[in-house]
Write a protein that holds these residues in place. Structure first.
Motif, mmCIF file in Angstrom:
data_model
loop_
_atom_site.group_PDB
_atom_site.id
_atom_site.type_symbol
_atom_site.label_atom_id
_atom_site.label_comp_id
_atom_site.label_asym_id
_atom_site.label_seq_id
_atom_site.Cartn_x
_atom_site.Cartn_y
_atom_site.Cartn_z
ATOM 1 N N ALA A 114 0.853 -1.193 0.000
ATOM 2 C CA ALA A 114 0.000 0.000 0.000
ATOM 3 C C ALA A 114 0.886 1.239 0.000
ATOM 4 O O ALA A 114 1.947 1.254 0.609
ATOM 5 N N VAL A 115 0.435 2.241 -0.692
ATOM 6 C CA VAL A 115 1.070 3.556 -0.664
ATOM 7 C C VAL A 115 0.137 4.434 0.147
ATOM 8 O O VAL A 115 -1.050 4.499 -0.126
ATOM 9 N N TRP A 116 0.674 5.088 1.161
ATOM 10 C CA TRP A 116 -0.197 5.861 2.045
ATOM 11 C C TRP A 116 0.304 7.300 2.201
ATOM 12 O O TRP A 116 1.470 7.602 2.002
ATOM 13 N N ALA A 117 -0.641 8.139 2.533
ATOM 14 C CA ALA A 117 -0.380 9.543 2.872
ATOM 15 C C ALA A 117 -1.549 9.995 3.743
ATOM 16 O O ALA A 117 -2.640 9.416 3.673
ATOM 17 N N PRO A 118 -1.344 11.016 4.560
ATOM 18 C CA PRO A 118 -2.449 11.523 5.380
ATOM 19 C C PRO A 118 -3.603 12.028 4.510
ATOM 20 O O PRO A 118 -3.403 12.448 3.369
ATOM 21 N N VAL A 119 -4.795 11.986 5.058
ATOM 22 C CA VAL A 119 -6.002 12.376 4.315
ATOM 23 C C VAL A 119 -5.861 13.773 3.718
ATOM 24 O O VAL A 119 -6.198 13.989 2.552
ATOM 25 N N GLU A 120 -5.373 14.727 4.483
ATOM 26 C CA GLU A 120 -5.283 16.114 3.990
ATOM 27 C C GLU A 120 -4.424 16.190 2.733
ATOM 28 O O GLU A 120 -4.762 16.901 1.785
ATOM 29 N N LEU A 121 -3.308 15.474 2.732
ATOM 30 C CA LEU A 121 -2.422 15.475 1.571
ATOM 31 C C LEU A 121 -3.083 14.774 0.398
ATOM 32 O O LEU A 121 -3.015 15.232 -0.753
ATOM 33 N N ASN A 160 4.067 8.071 1.195
ATOM 34 C CA ASN A 160 4.011 8.987 0.064
ATOM 35 C C ASN A 160 3.932 10.426 0.577
ATOM 36 O O ASN A 160 3.184 11.240 0.061
ATOM 37 N N LEU A 161 4.714 10.694 1.617
ATOM 38 C CA LEU A 161 4.731 12.039 2.199
ATOM 39 C C LEU A 161 5.618 13.000 1.416
ATOM 40 O O LEU A 161 5.407 14.196 1.439
ATOM 41 N N GLY A 162 6.607 12.448 0.742
ATOM 42 C CA GLY A 162 7.571 13.289 0.038
ATOM 43 C C GLY A 162 7.303 13.358 -1.445
ATOM 44 O O GLY A 162 6.196 13.068 -1.914
ATOM 45 N N PRO A 163 8.352 13.704 -2.189
ATOM 46 C CA PRO A 163 8.204 13.801 -3.654
ATOM 47 C C PRO A 163 8.000 12.420 -4.282
ATOM 48 O O PRO A 163 8.416 11.399 -3.732
ATOM 49 N N MET A 164 7.401 12.394 -5.452
ATOM 50 C CA MET A 164 7.144 11.144 -6.165
ATOM 51 C C MET A 164 8.432 10.386 -6.454
ATOM 52 O O MET A 164 8.439 9.160 -6.472
#
Length: 181
Positions: A114-121, A160-164
């Motif tokens: 899974a690739v994850w990031a916070p909802v806001e992002l 997936n908090l940072g750049p792609m």
């Protein structure tokens, strides 16, 4: 490695059983007049406002997608066995866990990442990438299963908090590790 991309699923193309079910369930307004294909934006405008409509869509789309996916994976496994090579196949499907494909019998996958990031992002990115209003992006993300539940059923969770580029690098490293096993 091959990538199965759910939006390109041929099982929902014009003439398919799923296409006809979508048209009869949601009306001709979801059909793009110039292409004759399902207009994902028009369909999304209907289903992401109504939980029962989402359930109807899932009841049509998920079995069609799973059938095509099973067929593709069977073909790729046979080719890998013929070639005597270990191959990785990546399936991009945000609904994989919600659809139960991670626990399907017989098993579809050796591992689920899974690739994850916070909802806001995720909301900001979805609105920017699809050119939609923030409120619409929030509705669509709210229709997804809770992140904690998805992550609890995965073998690998990639941030997936940072750049792609950072995400791509981490994915390539993990893929190299899995191929070497």
């Amino acid at each position: 490695p091959p990538v199965f991309d759910r939006p390109r699923c041929r099982r929902m193309e014009p003439g398919s059983e799923a296409f006809e079910q979508l048209r009869s369930t949601f009306g001709v307004g979801i059909i793009n007049a110039s292409t004759g294909k399902v207009d994902r934006g028009a369909l999304g405008a209907i289903v992401f406002k109504d939980k029962s409509a989402v359930n109807k869509l899932n009841g049509i789309a998920w079995p069609a997608i799973a059938g095509q996916l099973r067929q593709l994976l069977r073909s790729l496994r046979a080719r890998a066995a013929r070639d005597g090579k270990r191959r990785l196949v990546f399936v991009e499907a945000a609904v994989l866990v919600a659809a139960g494909w991670d626990t399907a019998e017989p098993a579809l996958f050796d591992e689920v990442w899974a690739v994850w990031a916070p909802v806001e992002l995720r909301v900001r990115r979805l609105a920017r990438w699809r050119g939609m209003a923030v409120e619409e992006a929030k509705r669509r993300i709210a229709a997804q299963p809770p992140l904690a539940g998805v992550l609890s059923r995965c073998h690998v969770a990639l941030s997936n908090l940072g750049p792609m580029e950072a995400l791509a690098h981490a994915g390539r490293e993990l893929a190299a590790d899995r191929t070497a096993r």
